[in-house]
Every structure is written in structure tokens, then in C-alpha cells.
Design an enzyme around this catalytic site. Sequence first.
Site, PDB file in Angstrom:
ATOM      1  N   ASP A  94       4.768   4.201   5.255  1.00  0.00           N
ATOM      2  CA  ASP A  94       6.330   3.794   5.251  1.00  0.00           C
ATOM      3  C   ASP A  94       7.366   4.618   4.448  1.00  0.00           C
ATOM      4  O   ASP A  94       7.078   4.854   3.792  1.00  0.00           O
ATOM      5  CB  ASP A  94       5.912   2.408   4.589  1.00  0.00           C
ATOM      6  N   LYS A 124       5.757   4.405   9.363  1.00  0.00           N
ATOM      7  CA  LYS A 124       6.853   3.141   9.923  1.00  0.00           C
ATOM      8  C   LYS A 124       8.186   3.821   9.450  1.00  0.00           C
ATOM      9  O   LYS A 124       7.707   3.796   8.023  1.00  0.00           O
ATOM     10  CB  LYS A 124       5.776   2.323   9.131  1.00  0.00           C
ATOM     11  N   GLU A 193       8.990  -8.915  10.726  1.00  0.00           N
ATOM     12  CA  GLU A 193       9.004  -9.082   9.755  1.00  0.00           C
ATOM     13  C   GLU A 193      10.569 -10.797   9.496  1.00  0.00           C
ATOM     14  O   GLU A 193      11.421 -10.514   9.628  1.00  0.00           O
ATOM     15  CB  GLU A 193       9.574  -8.513   8.518  1.00  0.00           C
TER      16      GLU A 193
END
Length: 275
Positions: A94, A124, A193
Site C-alpha cells: 500500500d 495499491k 471502501e
Amino acid sequence: MSTVTLESAREHRVTVPSLARRKQRGETLSMLTAYDFTFARLFDTAGIDVLLVGDSLGNVVQGQETTLPVTIDEIVYHTRLVSRATRRALVVADMPFGSYQISSEEAVRNAVRCVKEGGAHAVKLEGGRAVAETIERIVRAEIPVMGHVGLTPQAVHRMGGHRVQGRGDAGARRVVEDALAVQEAGAFAVVLEGVPADLAAAVTGELAIPTIGIGAGVHCDGQVLVMHDMLGLSDWTPSFVKQYASLGSVAAQAARRFAEEVAERKFPDPAHSYR
Ligand code: KIV
């Protein structure tokens, strides 16, 4: 004679193309965060498809209030621990706040570090249209990118807290446009999300790439949770989290018993001492 071919051996490792095939076949995928060798090995053996070295390590490992202070050096370090433990799962690093916002060149340089030094298979990054060009540049450097839209914790100050996104027509349109931009830029999957379940279902139907939901309902192609939340290691968990174990209380009880036995000189007993 063994029938294991190179192709079937490759099938054992979850790959970017194998995730695309899963979406085409209507199969789901599982993703958990991991930050160290021990848990990465457990999750890999348990058959979790994708291990995300999340910048949530700022919250659950470092005890920070937000993910913003996490550095690229820290992500690279934790990614190395997770990669070392992993035989099957795809490892995604990430990219933390500040590692891809300043320029595309710097974003590519940091993504390269995640792969070269951390052993990640992909990176990501958070954001939709605003980071589409950056995603394109990283993908052109042959590094697969997972997008992340909806509630993006690195934008906590803009959002005024960790708030559900995509409510109302304008909000929903923004999430759809962001997800499409990420796909168009070449991302192989996208995290949705903190968005209403109906919106996540619509985005999942619209996109050719897999969606991975967290607080986004059951109709995403995959689901992700932060390991500390699902294992019961966090003090507080959001309402969308299902706790699959209570490791926090088990660990605390073990520590209490150890302290008691030390105080009573019951540990170590002869069975746990050298002669
Ligand atoms: O950092 C993280 O753990 C994440 C997941 C919540 C998707 O980005």
C-alpha cells in the site's frame, strides 16, 4: 507420471491474470492485511488470495490516529517480511501518503522500491480521477496497480473524518467516475471502501476488473478486512467488521497467567528448565 505442468504450477500462485479470470467466472476473492512474517504465513497457508501490506499499519501496528505518518521505508520493510512468508498469495504494498502525490516520477520510483526491495507483486494507491495519470505511469513501468476509491483514509482531513462516501446522486456519481477512471488507467482491481452496498453492487456490475469491498456490502467481487479487526485484536472496530476470533482476550489472559506464575515462582518448572 506426474501431470504437474508449468502452467498448473503457476496456477497455484495467485496472479494478476488469475484474479481477472476469477471475475469472468464469477468467483470471489479474499484479501486480508498482513504486516509481519508470522501472520502472513498463517494467512497464506489458510488460502487467503491477496495479502495487503496496508498503511493501516499506522493505526494497528504503530498506534497512530491516522495513516498519514506512515512512510515508504516502513511499507517497504513490512512488505519484505510479508513477501518472505508467502508462497501462494499475491502480495500488494500500500503506497503511503506522500509517496505518490508529489509527482508521477516519484510515484514510479516508490512503486519500484515496493517491488524491488519489498518483493511486492503489485501496489495499491488511494484516489480516483485525481491519481489516474499516476496509475498509468506505474502500470507502464510494468507494476500492477490496485485502486482504492470511496472512503480513502489518506483523505481524512478533506472528508472531515472517516465518513461513508457515495451517498446521494452526486456522491454516487463521484464514486462511479472514480472507479471507472481507475479501471481506464489500467488498474487490475479496485478497493471500494465505506460506500452503500447498492452502489458497490452497481460499480461491481459496471467494471470489468474485480472490486474488493470493505464496508461495501456483499456484492463486491472480493472482500478485505484489517487483520487486527477480524481477529479481535483492536480496541474498537467499525460496525461493518465481523470478528472471527478473540485473539486479544486470549493473549491478555496468557500474559496474565505468565505474570502470576513468575510471581509465584511456578514458571519455569523443572520441565521447562535445563539440567
Ligand atoms: O490500509 C489498509 O489496510 C487498507 C484496507 C482497509 C483496504 O487500505
